[in-house]
Design an enzyme around this catalytic site. Structure first.
Site, PDB file in Angstrom:
ATOM      1  N   CYS A 140       0.836  -1.210   0.000  1.00 34.77           N
ATOM      2  CA  CYS A 140       0.000   0.000   0.000  1.00 34.77           C
ATOM      3  C   CYS A 140       0.864   1.250   0.000  1.00 34.77           C
ATOM      4  CB  CYS A 140      -0.928  -0.003   1.214  1.00 34.77           C
ATOM      5  SG  CYS A 140      -2.005   1.446   1.286  1.00 34.77           S
ATOM      6  N   CYS A 169      -0.490   4.062   2.186  1.00 36.23           N
ATOM      7  CA  CYS A 169      -0.268   3.848   3.623  1.00 36.23           C
ATOM      8  C   CYS A 169       1.170   4.152   4.019  1.00 36.23           C
ATOM      9  CB  CYS A 169      -0.575   2.398   4.001  1.00 36.23           C
ATOM     10  SG  CYS A 169      -2.150   1.771   3.408  1.00 36.23           S
ATOM     11  N   ASP A 170       2.123   3.677   3.221  1.00 31.05           N
ATOM     12  CA  ASP A 170       3.522   3.653   3.655  1.00 31.05           C
ATOM     13  C   ASP A 170       4.473   4.535   2.851  1.00 31.05           C
ATOM     14  OD1 ASP A 170       2.833   1.744   5.592  1.00 31.05           O
ATOM     15  OD2 ASP A 170       3.013   0.117   4.140  1.00 31.05           O
TER      16      ASP A 170
END
Length: 315
Positions: free
Chosen positions: A137, A140-141
């Site tokens: 992701c 997300c990261d």
């Protein structure tokens, strides 16, 4: 023979969608029973640091966030069990779900929050470096890779989208494509090819990763199975998998309307499925966003939809 019990609201799954549904259902006096599923806490429990969930200005680990949500659901009376749903019967009322503890729940409403599992390459190094340079992701990261060098594996729209997103953060992005062309739509291909810090490596596959305390590079093979086959090491700080997700919907296929990939289809702006009394929340019904906050929001919607359904049908 399976032991049976009857409940007003059964929730299958325990990520942000499942727990949020439980919080709202509990507060609505639906006395929900929640089964945690194959991965208690959901995908977020494999994420080391979450910095984009509202209310945590310093960030929080995925495990801690899920534990907070679990405690909140329990505080309002949610009954939580360990267990995996193994079969369902939605052919009549009440709805029936059987779990691996040989318990069959007869429910007036069912909220499905079983999530979707990111597809991986199947390399042992992916597990070794999970949370230490391997991610599925970018949204997300990606923040953790500012001004670093990363690689995205995949050739479809998702891979191109992830590469484009990461190109705004990382100093360099390699797009590693197994085939000699991109499967992505024309507009996505154009965005990638005109981005200066994205380099596409066609006919390339990752066969391993290396690094001391995290990913420092990938072992790659180019033109595998041809006379031009060659192996080399690609220095990178992070590897992002963008080869798709598989929604955890196999046991629901005989009853629920799914899209071509297996995601549960819901009706309009609601979380209602084609079976009355069955609702879907989170990644299991969301091929587009796949974020913790959107999953939580849909869990809220599912609980409200279930409450209204019960009120209208006088259960």
């Amino acid at each position: 023979m399976a032991e049976k019990r009857h409940v007003r609201c059964l929730i299958i799954g325990s990520g942000p969608a499942g727990y949020t549904a439980a919080i709202y259902a509990s507060r609505a006096n639906l006395n929900p029973v929640l089964y945690e599923g194959i991965q208690p806490g959901g995908q977020l429990t494999t994420t080391t640091e979450i910095e984009n969930f509202p209310g945590y200005p310093q960030g929080i680990s995925g495990v801690e966030l899920m534990e907070d949500l679990r405690k909140q659901a329990e505080r309002f009376g949610t009954e939580i069990h360990s267990g995996i749903a193994v079969s369902v019967d939605f052919s009549g009322k009440p709805l029936q779900v059987t779990f691996d503890d040989n318990q069959t729940i007869e429910a007036d409403t069912v909220i499905i929050a079983t999530g979707a599992s990111a597809k991986y390459l199947g390399l042992p190094d992916e597990a070794k470096y999970a949370g230490m340079g391997v991610s599925a992701c970018a949204t997300c990261d990606g923040f953790f890779y500012r001004k670093k060098v990363v690689a995205v594996v995949g050739g479809g729209d998702t891979a191109c989208e992830e590469a484009g997103y990461l190109s705004q953060l990382a100093s360099k992005v390699y797009l590693i494509v197994r085939k000699n062309y991109l499967r992505a739509s024309k507009i996505m291909q154009e965005r990638v090819t005109r981005t200066a810090n994205i380099e596409i490596l066609f006919e390339t596959q990752v066969v391993g990763l290396f690094g001391e305390n995290g990913v420092e590079g990938a072992h790659i093979v180019q033109h595998q199975g041809t006379p031009e086959e060659s192996y080399s090491d690609l220095p990178i700080d992070g590897l992002f998998l963008a080869i798709g997700h598989k929604p955890n919907t196999d046991i629901f296929k005989p009853y629920l309307s799914l899209d071509e990939t297996g995601y549960i289809q819901t009706e309009g702006i609601t979380t209602a499925t084609n079976i009355a009394g069955v609702f879907a929340a989170g990644d299991v019904a969301d091929p587009h966003y796949r974020q913790a906050i959107t999953a939580a929001a849909s869990g809220c919607k599912a609980a409200i939809d279930a409450e209204r359904y019960l009120a209208e049908n006088r259960f």
